[in-house]
Design a protein around this motif. Structure first.
Motif, PDB file in Angstrom:
ATOM      1  N   LYS A  45       1.818  15.220  -0.325  1.00 29.45           N
ATOM      2  CA  LYS A  45       1.079  16.025   0.647  1.00 29.45           C
ATOM      3  C   LYS A  45       0.109  15.193   1.483  1.00 29.45           C
ATOM      4  CE  LYS A  45      -1.213  20.497   0.652  1.00 29.45           C
ATOM      5  NZ  LYS A  45      -1.762  21.560  -0.203  1.00 29.45           N
ATOM      6  N   LYS A  46      -0.580  14.244   0.875  1.00 28.98           N
ATOM      7  CA  LYS A  46      -1.601  13.478   1.592  1.00 28.98           C
ATOM      8  C   LYS A  46      -1.090  12.142   2.116  1.00 28.98           C
ATOM      9  CE  LYS A  46      -5.500  15.548  -0.724  1.00 28.98           C
ATOM     10  NZ  LYS A  46      -6.743  15.314  -1.460  1.00 28.98           N
ATOM     11  N   GLU A  47       0.218  11.952   2.174  1.00 28.69           N
ATOM     12  CA  GLU A  47       0.799  10.711   2.669  1.00 28.69           C
ATOM     13  C   GLU A  47       1.527  10.958   3.973  1.00 28.69           C
ATOM     14  OE1 GLU A  47       1.716   8.348  -1.455  1.00 28.69           O
ATOM     15  OE2 GLU A  47       3.272   9.626  -0.630  1.00 28.69           O
ATOM     16  N   ARG A  48       1.685   9.892   4.744  1.00 26.01           N
ATOM     17  CA  ARG A  48       2.418   9.983   6.001  1.00 26.01           C
ATOM     18  C   ARG A  48       3.436   8.855   6.070  1.00 26.01           C
ATOM     19  NH1 ARG A  48      -2.129  10.414  10.539  1.00 26.01           N
ATOM     20  NH2 ARG A  48      -2.119   8.230  10.033  1.00 26.01           N
ATOM     21  N   VAL A  49       4.460   9.067   6.884  1.00 27.34           N
ATOM     22  CA  VAL A  49       5.496   8.056   7.081  1.00 27.34           C
ATOM     23  C   VAL A  49       5.090   7.182   8.257  1.00 27.34           C
ATOM     24  CG1 VAL A  49       7.908   7.665   7.630  1.00 27.34           C
ATOM     25  CG2 VAL A  49       7.255   9.610   6.237  1.00 27.34           C
ATOM     26  N   TYR A  50       5.077   5.886   8.048  1.00 22.67           N
ATOM     27  CA  TYR A  50       4.763   4.976   9.144  1.00 22.67           C
ATOM     28  C   TYR A  50       5.978   4.129   9.505  1.00 22.67           C
ATOM     29  CZ  TYR A  50       2.228   1.835  12.144  1.00 22.67           C
ATOM     30  OH  TYR A  50       1.809   1.117  13.219  1.00 22.67           O
ATOM     31  N   VAL A  51       6.684   3.637   8.513  1.00 23.87           N
ATOM     32  CA  VAL A  51       7.905   2.842   8.713  1.00 23.87           C
ATOM     33  C   VAL A  51       8.946   3.325   7.714  1.00 23.87           C
ATOM     34  CG1 VAL A  51       6.753   0.778   9.593  1.00 23.87           C
ATOM     35  CG2 VAL A  51       7.080   1.039   7.153  1.00 23.87           C
ATOM     36  N   TYR A  52      10.147   2.790   7.823  1.00 21.60           N
ATOM     37  CA  TYR A  52      11.203   3.102   6.868  1.00 21.60           C
ATOM     38  C   TYR A  52      11.533   1.857   6.061  1.00 21.60           C
ATOM     39  CZ  TYR A  52      11.962   7.670   8.875  1.00 21.60           C
ATOM     40  OH  TYR A  52      11.783   8.960   9.281  1.00 21.60           O
ATOM     41  N   CYS A  53      11.915   2.077   4.829  1.00 21.10           N
ATOM     42  CA  CYS A  53      12.249   0.974   3.927  1.00 21.10           C
ATOM     43  C   CYS A  53      13.674   0.496   4.193  1.00 21.10           C
ATOM     44  CB  CYS A  53      12.123   1.438   2.482  1.00 21.10           C
ATOM     45  SG  CYS A  53      10.463   1.972   2.053  1.00 21.10           S
ATOM     46  N   THR A  54      14.029  -0.616   3.571  1.00 21.99           N
ATOM     47  CA  THR A  54      15.362  -1.180   3.759  1.00 21.99           C
ATOM     48  C   THR A  54      16.438  -0.345   3.070  1.00 21.99           C
ATOM     49  OG1 THR A  54      15.010  -2.610   1.858  1.00 21.99           O
ATOM     50  CG2 THR A  54      14.527  -3.533   4.020  1.00 21.99           C
ATOM     51  N   ASN A  55      16.043   0.512   2.124  1.00 26.60           N
ATOM     52  CA  ASN A  55      17.020   1.357   1.439  1.00 26.60           C
ATOM     53  C   ASN A  55      17.106   2.744   2.080  1.00 26.60           C
ATOM     54  OD1 ASN A  55      14.543   2.278   0.639  1.00 26.60           O
ATOM     55  ND2 ASN A  55      14.944   2.159  -1.547  1.00 26.60           N
ATOM     56  N   ASN A  56      16.723   2.868   3.356  1.00 30.15           N
ATOM     57  CA  ASN A  56      16.785   4.092   4.153  1.00 30.15           C
ATOM     58  C   ASN A  56      15.912   5.213   3.607  1.00 30.15           C
ATOM     59  OD1 ASN A  56      18.530   2.969   6.024  1.00 30.15           O
ATOM     60  ND2 ASN A  56      20.330   3.555   4.841  1.00 30.15           N
ATOM     61  N   LYS A  57      14.888   4.876   2.853  1.00 31.80           N
ATOM     62  CA  LYS A  57      13.916   5.855   2.405  1.00 31.80           C
ATOM     63  C   LYS A  57      12.647   5.688   3.229  1.00 31.80           C
ATOM     64  CE  LYS A  57      15.587   6.230  -2.315  1.00 31.80           C
ATOM     65  NZ  LYS A  57      15.254   6.110  -3.729  1.00 31.80           N
ATOM     66  N   MET A  58      11.778   6.677   3.156  1.00 29.30           N
ATOM     67  CA  MET A  58      10.540   6.625   3.920  1.00 29.30           C
ATOM     68  C   MET A  58       9.486   5.822   3.175  1.00 29.30           C
ATOM     69  SD  MET A  58      10.298  10.545   5.201  1.00 29.30           S
ATOM     70  CE  MET A  58      10.709  11.273   3.625  1.00 29.30           C
ATOM     71  N   VAL A 107       2.707   6.207   3.059  1.00 24.04           N
ATOM     72  CA  VAL A 107       1.445   5.470   3.035  1.00 24.04           C
ATOM     73  C   VAL A 107       0.298   6.455   3.224  1.00 24.04           C
ATOM     74  CG1 VAL A 107       0.127   3.605   4.111  1.00 24.04           C
ATOM     75  CG2 VAL A 107       2.611   3.502   4.078  1.00 24.04           C
ATOM     76  N   LYS A 108      -0.777   6.248   2.486  1.00 22.16           N
ATOM     77  CA  LYS A 108      -1.969   7.066   2.686  1.00 22.16           C
ATOM     78  C   LYS A 108      -2.564   6.723   4.049  1.00 22.16           C
ATOM     79  CE  LYS A 108      -3.024   7.551  -2.169  1.00 22.16           C
ATOM     80  NZ  LYS A 108      -3.970   7.287  -3.253  1.00 22.16           N
ATOM     81  N   PRO A 109      -3.119   7.708   4.746  1.00 23.61           N
ATOM     82  CA  PRO A 109      -3.631   7.467   6.101  1.00 23.61           C
ATOM     83  C   PRO A 109      -4.690   6.379   6.189  1.00 23.61           C
ATOM     84  CG  PRO A 109      -3.493   9.805   5.677  1.00 23.61           C
ATOM     85  CD  PRO A 109      -3.177   9.118   4.385  1.00 23.61           C
ATOM     86  N   LYS A 110      -5.465   6.158   5.137  1.00 24.32           N
ATOM     87  CA  LYS A 110      -6.515   5.138   5.229  1.00 24.32           C
ATOM     88  C   LYS A 110      -5.952   3.714   5.271  1.00 24.32           C
ATOM     89  CE  LYS A 110      -7.585   4.680   0.298  1.00 24.32           C
ATOM     90  NZ  LYS A 110      -8.647   4.800  -0.689  1.00 24.32           N
ATOM     91  N   TYR A 111      -4.696   3.529   4.892  1.00 20.54           N
ATOM     92  CA  TYR A 111      -4.084   2.199   4.928  1.00 20.54           C
ATOM     93  C   TYR A 111      -3.236   1.967   6.175  1.00 20.54           C
ATOM     94  CZ  TYR A 111      -5.495   1.809   0.062  1.00 20.54           C
ATOM     95  OH  TYR A 111      -6.217   1.758  -1.091  1.00 20.54           O
ATOM     96  N   HIS A 157       0.814  -1.207   0.000  1.00 22.13           N
ATOM     97  CA  HIS A 157       0.000   0.000   0.000  1.00 22.13           C
ATOM     98  C   HIS A 157       0.852   1.263   0.000  1.00 22.13           C
ATOM     99  CE1 HIS A 157      -3.805  -1.991   0.393  1.00 22.13           C
ATOM    100  NE2 HIS A 157      -3.389  -2.663   1.449  1.00 22.13           N
ATOM    101  N   GLY A 158       2.138   1.159   0.294  1.00 28.79           N
ATOM    102  CA  GLY A 158       3.013   2.326   0.349  1.00 28.79           C
ATOM    103  C   GLY A 158       4.128   2.233  -0.674  1.00 28.79           C
ATOM    104  N   LYS A 159       4.852   3.341  -0.807  1.00 29.53           N
ATOM    105  CA  LYS A 159       5.981   3.385  -1.734  1.00 29.53           C
ATOM    106  C   LYS A 159       7.174   4.024  -1.042  1.00 29.53           C
ATOM    107  CE  LYS A 159       3.208   3.585  -5.857  1.00 29.53           C
ATOM    108  NZ  LYS A 159       2.894   4.259  -7.103  1.00 29.53           N
ATOM    109  N   CYS A 160       8.359   3.506  -1.329  1.00 29.76           N
ATOM    110  CA  CYS A 160       9.591   4.019  -0.732  1.00 29.76           C
ATOM    111  C   CYS A 160      10.045   5.246  -1.516  1.00 29.76           C
ATOM    112  CB  CYS A 160      10.682   2.959  -0.776  1.00 29.76           C
ATOM    113  SG  CYS A 160      10.269   1.482   0.151  1.00 29.76           S
ATOM    114  N   ARG A 161      10.110   6.382  -0.820  1.00 31.79           N
ATOM    115  CA  ARG A 161      10.501   7.633  -1.465  1.00 31.79           C
ATOM    116  C   ARG A 161      11.377   8.451  -0.530  1.00 31.79           C
ATOM    117  NH1 ARG A 161       4.595   8.649  -2.644  1.00 31.79           N
ATOM    118  NH2 ARG A 161       4.217   7.632  -4.618  1.00 31.79           N
ATOM    119  N   GLN A 162      12.064   9.441  -1.109  1.00 31.87           N
ATOM    120  CA  GLN A 162      12.853  10.386  -0.323  1.00 31.87           C
ATOM    121  C   GLN A 162      11.942  11.374   0.396  1.00 31.87           C
ATOM    122  OE1 GLN A 162      15.832   9.055   0.038  1.00 31.87           O
ATOM    123  NE2 GLN A 162      16.960  10.883  -0.531  1.00 31.87           N
ATOM    124  N   LYS A 163      10.843  11.754  -0.250  1.00 34.07           N
ATOM    125  CA  LYS A 163       9.926  12.737   0.300  1.00 34.07           C
ATOM    126  C   LYS A 163       8.496  12.302  -0.023  1.00 34.07           C
ATOM    127  CE  LYS A 163       9.371  17.726   0.403  1.00 34.07           C
ATOM    128  NZ  LYS A 163       9.765  19.007  -0.204  1.00 34.07           N
TER     129      LYS A 163
END
Length: 67
Positions: A38-51, A54-58, A29-35
């Motif tokens: 606007k409507k996404e939040r960080v919940y965990v970090y990926c293995t490649n040290n990116k955030m 994830v959309k809040p509904k997930y 449901h999420g994607k690993c990105r540097q940033k």
């Protein structure tokens, strides 16, 4: 011959830089990105040290009766 080697080198570099190839995370449901967007939040970090953006509904909700 030099033109052929230059073309092969350019194609090799372009194949490594594919835009839009982000890794999936958080149950796909999420994607690993540097940033995050606007409507996404960080919940965990990926293995490649990116955030993991994830959309809040997930994201899991905090249950009020659990501490």
């Amino acid at each position: 011959m030099k033109l052929l080697l230059l073309t092969l080198a350019a194609l090799l570099l372009l194949s490594q830089l594919t835009p839009g190839s982000t890794l999936k995370c958080w149950n796909l449901h999420g994607k690993c990105r540097q940033k995050c967007f606007k409507k996404e939040r960080v919940y965990v970090y990926c293995t490649n040290n990116k955030m993991c953006c994830v959309k809040p509904k997930y994201q899991p909700r905090n249950l009020p009766w659990k501490v």
